[in-house]
Design an enzyme around this catalytic site. Sequence first.
Site, PDB file in Angstrom:
ATOM      1  N   SER A   1      68.933  72.390  48.236  1.00  0.00           N
ATOM      2  CA  SER A   1      68.552  72.011  49.595  1.00  0.00           C
ATOM      3  C   SER A   1      69.497  70.961  50.175  1.00  0.00           C
ATOM      4  O   SER A   1      69.742  70.953  51.380  1.00  0.00           O
ATOM      5  CB  SER A   1      67.107  71.509  49.633  1.00  0.00           C
ATOM      6  OG  SER A   1      66.944  70.365  48.827  1.00  0.00           O
ATOM      7  N   GLU A   2      70.053  70.078  49.318  1.00  0.00           N
ATOM      8  CA  GLU A   2      71.002  69.082  49.805  1.00  0.00           C
ATOM      9  C   GLU A   2      72.088  68.801  48.770  1.00  0.00           C
ATOM     10  O   GLU A   2      71.807  68.751  47.564  1.00  0.00           O
ATOM     11  CB  GLU A   2      70.307  67.746  50.119  1.00  0.00           C
ATOM     12  CG  GLU A   2      69.223  67.826  51.161  1.00  0.00           C
ATOM     13  CD  GLU A   2      69.718  67.994  52.577  1.00  0.00           C
ATOM     14  OE1 GLU A   2      70.938  67.838  52.810  1.00  0.00           O
ATOM     15  OE2 GLU A   2      68.881  68.270  53.454  1.00  0.00           O
ATOM     16  N   THR A   3      73.297  68.598  49.269  1.00  0.00           N
ATOM     17  CA  THR A   3      74.392  68.034  48.490  1.00  0.00           C
ATOM     18  C   THR A   3      74.852  66.773  49.201  1.00  0.00           C
ATOM     19  O   THR A   3      75.130  66.799  50.402  1.00  0.00           O
ATOM     20  CB  THR A   3      75.566  69.017  48.359  1.00  0.00           C
ATOM     21  OG1 THR A   3      75.140  70.171  47.618  1.00  0.00           O
ATOM     22  CG2 THR A   3      76.745  68.379  47.638  1.00  0.00           C
TER      23      THR A   3
END
Length: 258
Positions: free
Chosen positions: A43-45
Amino acid sequence: MKIFQVDAFTNQIFSGNPAAVVPLDTWPDVHTMQQIASENNLSETAFYLQNKDGSYRLRWFTPTTEVDLCGHATLASAHVLFEHEGYSEKVIRFESNSGLLTVEKRDDLYWMNFPSQPPDKIPVPKLIPDALGTIPIYTGMNVDLLVVVSDEETVAKMKPDLRILEKMEARGVIVTAPGKDVDFVSRFFAPSVGVPEDPVTGSAHTLLTPFWSKRLSKKQLTARQLSKRGGQIHCIQLDDRVEIGGSAVTYMTGSIQV
């Protein structure tokens, strides 16, 4: 580039919300960062680079776009700095598109200090009852759409129509209700930015904390996000700021060949 995968808002791997963290010596171009985030398919980097004054510039990417605020990937970045990169001060300062964010390690939790984003009450959007399969008892808007339903069971069993939610003019849709053994529970859906359901969403609690703090008349709250992986969040309302606390554990370390 070094890369870490961290499970945030949990102290056990395979739970909480996984985020990738990439410490940098120089900034790559935006296209490369977006490709890395897409390849990670989390969902996030998060990408960070140390500034001359000792603070860090922090940016977040979903698999499809850059976003202005992400809680669990901020927590994961702080975990990497404290546990893997030898950060020795008590507080980490992150410069971001949402302004200054700080993370302090207190006992066994990381405490993030974010701007409070209380929602403004709005009429129930026409698409929401069909999208969620229930009629909300309250809807409010800030960066996300906040939808309050009657009870924890409704949140847990909800099977939203993501094709409808994708049409909403908001980053994401937060569904929340009073909790049975915590102050409140929630789930977070953001198909418009490439995240059908986020396991544990720190930034959503910048809306949830002021909302529930006012409704329950208390400043310190406990919360649980009821995704399949699940996560525990501690929240403190501080005037125009909120503190969001959680733990984190490293799942994987590695390197990116770019």
